[in-house]
Design a protein around this motif. Structure first.
Motif, short mmCIF file in Angstrom:
data_model
loop_
_atom_site.label_atom_id
_atom_site.label_comp_id
_atom_site.label_asym_id
_atom_site.label_seq_id
_atom_site.Cartn_x
_atom_site.Cartn_y
_atom_site.Cartn_z
N VAL A 26 -59.09 -47.87 -39.22
CA VAL A 26 -59.52 -46.89 -38.23
C VAL A 26 -58.27 -46.18 -37.73
CG1 VAL A 26 -60.64 -46.52 -36.00
CG2 VAL A 26 -61.51 -48.28 -37.55
N VAL A 27 -58.20 -44.88 -37.92
CA VAL A 27 -56.98 -44.14 -37.57
C VAL A 27 -56.89 -43.97 -36.06
CG1 VAL A 27 -56.99 -42.91 -39.77
CG2 VAL A 27 -58.08 -41.87 -37.77
N PRO A 28 -55.69 -43.76 -35.52
CA PRO A 28 -55.54 -43.52 -34.08
C PRO A 28 -56.42 -42.37 -33.62
CG PRO A 28 -53.40 -43.80 -35.11
CD PRO A 28 -54.40 -43.73 -36.22
N GLY A 29 -57.11 -42.59 -32.52
CA GLY A 29 -58.01 -41.56 -32.01
C GLY A 29 -59.36 -41.56 -32.67
N GLY A 30 -59.54 -42.41 -33.69
CA GLY A 30 -60.81 -42.48 -34.40
C GLY A 30 -61.65 -43.65 -33.91
N VAL A 31 -62.85 -43.77 -34.45
CA VAL A 31 -63.75 -44.86 -34.10
C VAL A 31 -64.28 -45.48 -35.38
CG1 VAL A 31 -64.44 -43.86 -31.89
CG2 VAL A 31 -65.73 -43.29 -33.96
N LEU A 32 -64.71 -46.73 -35.29
CA LEU A 32 -65.29 -47.40 -36.45
C LEU A 32 -66.50 -46.61 -36.93
CD1 LEU A 32 -65.22 -49.91 -38.27
CD2 LEU A 32 -66.86 -50.97 -36.70
N GLY A 33 -66.52 -46.31 -38.21
CA GLY A 33 -67.61 -45.52 -38.77
C GLY A 33 -67.33 -44.03 -38.75
N GLY A 34 -66.25 -43.63 -38.09
CA GLY A 34 -65.89 -42.22 -38.05
C GLY A 34 -64.95 -41.88 -39.20
N HIS A 35 -65.26 -40.82 -39.92
CA HIS A 35 -64.47 -40.49 -41.11
C HIS A 35 -64.14 -39.00 -41.15
CE1 HIS A 35 -65.60 -44.51 -42.34
NE2 HIS A 35 -66.86 -44.19 -42.19
N GLY A 36 -63.89 -38.41 -39.99
CA GLY A 36 -63.54 -37.00 -39.95
C GLY A 36 -62.12 -36.77 -40.41
N PRO A 37 -61.72 -35.52 -40.55
CA PRO A 37 -60.36 -35.21 -41.02
C PRO A 37 -59.30 -35.59 -40.00
CG PRO A 37 -61.47 -33.21 -40.27
CD PRO A 37 -62.51 -34.30 -40.27
N LEU A 38 -58.11 -35.88 -40.49
CA LEU A 38 -56.97 -36.08 -39.61
C LEU A 38 -56.62 -34.75 -38.95
CD1 LEU A 38 -54.72 -38.29 -41.93
CD2 LEU A 38 -56.05 -39.06 -39.96
N ARG A 39 -56.24 -34.83 -37.66
CA ARG A 39 -55.93 -33.62 -36.89
C ARG A 39 -54.65 -33.87 -36.09
NH1 ARG A 39 -60.84 -30.67 -35.89
NH2 ARG A 39 -60.03 -30.00 -33.87
N TYR B 53 -50.05 -40.39 -40.67
CA TYR B 53 -51.11 -41.23 -41.24
C TYR B 53 -51.62 -40.72 -42.58
CZ TYR B 53 -52.14 -45.22 -38.32
OH TYR B 53 -52.10 -46.44 -37.71
N TYR B 54 -50.93 -39.75 -43.15
CA TYR B 54 -51.33 -39.25 -44.46
C TYR B 54 -50.74 -40.16 -45.54
CZ TYR B 54 -52.99 -34.96 -42.28
OH TYR B 54 -53.68 -34.05 -41.51
N ALA B 55 -51.60 -40.80 -46.31
CA ALA B 55 -51.14 -41.65 -47.40
C ALA B 55 -50.95 -40.80 -48.66
CB ALA B 55 -52.16 -42.77 -47.67
N PRO B 56 -49.98 -41.14 -49.51
CA PRO B 56 -49.69 -40.33 -50.71
C PRO B 56 -50.70 -40.58 -51.83
CG PRO B 56 -48.22 -42.21 -50.63
CD PRO B 56 -49.03 -42.26 -49.36
N VAL B 57 -51.94 -40.12 -51.62
CA VAL B 57 -53.00 -40.29 -52.61
C VAL B 57 -53.64 -38.94 -52.91
CG1 VAL B 57 -53.45 -42.66 -51.86
CG2 VAL B 57 -54.75 -40.79 -50.84
N ASP B 58 -54.42 -38.88 -53.96
CA ASP B 58 -55.25 -37.74 -54.39
C ASP B 58 -54.51 -36.40 -54.41
OD1 ASP B 58 -55.27 -36.86 -51.69
OD2 ASP B 58 -57.30 -37.54 -51.32
N ASN B 59 -53.23 -36.42 -54.74
CA ASN B 59 -52.41 -35.20 -54.89
C ASN B 59 -52.10 -34.52 -53.56
OD1 ASN B 59 -51.09 -33.59 -56.97
ND2 ASN B 59 -52.40 -31.91 -56.31
N THR B 60 -52.47 -35.15 -52.44
CA THR B 60 -52.25 -34.52 -51.14
C THR B 60 -50.77 -34.26 -50.87
OG1 THR B 60 -54.24 -35.47 -50.17
CG2 THR B 60 -52.51 -34.85 -48.66
N GLN B 61 -49.92 -35.25 -51.16
CA GLN B 61 -48.50 -35.09 -50.85
C GLN B 61 -47.88 -33.97 -51.68
OE1 GLN B 61 -46.99 -36.71 -48.37
NE2 GLN B 61 -45.13 -35.50 -48.72
N CYS B 62 -48.23 -33.90 -52.96
CA CYS B 62 -47.68 -32.84 -53.82
C CYS B 62 -48.10 -31.46 -53.31
CB CYS B 62 -48.16 -33.02 -55.25
SG CYS B 62 -47.47 -34.48 -56.08
N SER B 63 -49.36 -31.33 -52.90
CA SER B 63 -49.84 -30.05 -52.40
C SER B 63 -49.17 -29.69 -51.08
CB SER B 63 -51.36 -30.09 -52.22
OG SER B 63 -52.00 -30.10 -53.48
N PHE B 64 -48.95 -30.68 -50.24
CA PHE B 64 -48.28 -30.43 -48.96
C PHE B 64 -46.84 -29.95 -49.20
CE2 PHE B 64 -45.99 -32.31 -45.17
CZ PHE B 64 -46.36 -31.30 -44.30
#
Length: 297
Positions: free
Chosen positions: A6-19, A29-40
């Motif tokens: 559960v990310v900071p500011g989030g709740v159990l069961g909540g899966h909205g985008p990081l802001r 809290y961005y993990a280096p998965v699904d090509n996100t880091q390369c795109s960033f």
């Protein structure tokens, strides 16, 4: 025991985008998965810092399937730009505006009107420029150049997170409207939109669009996310081995032709929550989770 998924500011069961520009604790809290880091990294290289917006407006399109982290990447890019120097960035988040079924001109007029409303609410504009914007709110071809002049004069930048786009023509129109001190961040789940942008609005074109991609997870991404979240927890937690995560990811990907960061975070949250009192989580815990879900359908 605190759930590490559960990310900071989030709740159990909540899966909205990081802001991270709204919730500072989500910044790293961005993990280096699904090509996100390369795109960033590609975004940072292309923008070269916030100062570049003072020379030229930009349009960025984030492409990927549902649940792959497009909106989270947009928020990350906006947050980085806000911190990178140059004109002071004001972020306008319109990603949740429901515009399904509306035609392209109506959608763009909606965005234009929302920007005017947000600027009126934040009280940052004097009466004269605000009145000028209100007079132009229904004509984006006049409102965006006027907004650009306002932001140039005040040494600010408008960073606009747009609602999802379904057609190329909408993204192309945004690219035409982008002006100095304005960054437009769009997203699409349609590969043809991204492909057409690359072909027709690539480097060297008058209305260039930077296309970033996020995608489905690779088998090793499951362990990368678990290792990242466990390292942050700093507490004794049920053991999850790299082999367990690799087995789970390989079977999940083979069975469904792929899985996303949204699904993985949801599964890890709930499997961990159900593991109270256990010293170790193994593949059977993940398999049981899906069996329980299937019985509820």
């Amino acid at each position: 025991m605190t759930n590490p998924f559960v990310v900071p500011g989030g709740v159990l069961g909540g899966h909205g985008p990081l802001r991270p520009w709204e919730i500072a604790e989500q910044d790293d809290y961005y993990a280096p998965v699904d090509n996100t880091q390369c795109s960033f990294e590609e975004f940072k290289t292309a923008l070269g810092g916030g100062a570049s917006l003072a020379a030229k407006g930009r349009t960025v399109l984030v492409s990927g399937g549902g649940g792959c982290g497009k909106t989270s990447l947009m928020h990350r890019c906006a947050h980085w730009l806000k911190q990178s120097g140059g004109p002071k960035a004001t972020i306008f988040d319109l990603t949740e505006d429901g515009l399904d079924g509306a035609d392209t001109p109506s959608r763009i007029r909606h965005v234009c009107g929302r920007l005017v409303d947000e600027l009126e609410l934040d009280g940052s504009l004097d009466e004269v420029p605000l009145t000028g914007l209100q007079e132009r709110r229904d004509d984006p071809s006049k409102a965006f150049p006027y907004l650009s002049k306002i932001f140039q004069k005040s040494q600010r930048a408008a960073v606009v997170l747009l609602p999802p786009s379904e057609v190329f023509e909408e993204v192309a129109r945004y690219a035409e409207l982008a002006r100095k001190n304005i960054l437009l961040l769009a997203e699409t789940s349609y590969p043809t939109v991204a492909d057409t942008c690359r072909a027709r609005l690539g480097p060297g074109t008058a209305s260039q669009v930077l296309v970033l991609e996020v995608g489905m997870l690779h088998p090793g991404d499951g362990w990368r996310l678990v290792a990242d979240r466990y390292a942050r927890a700093g507490a004794e937690l049920p053991e999850i081995s790299e082999d367990t995560m690799l087995t789970f990811m390989e079977k999940r990907i083979a069975g469904t032709r792929g899985t996303t960061i949204h699904e993985l975070q949801m599964v890890l949250q709930e499997v961990f929550e159900e593991a109270a009192g256990k010293e170790r989580l193994d593949y059977a815990d993940f398999a049981d989770y899906y069996l329980r879900k299937a019985r509820l359908l």
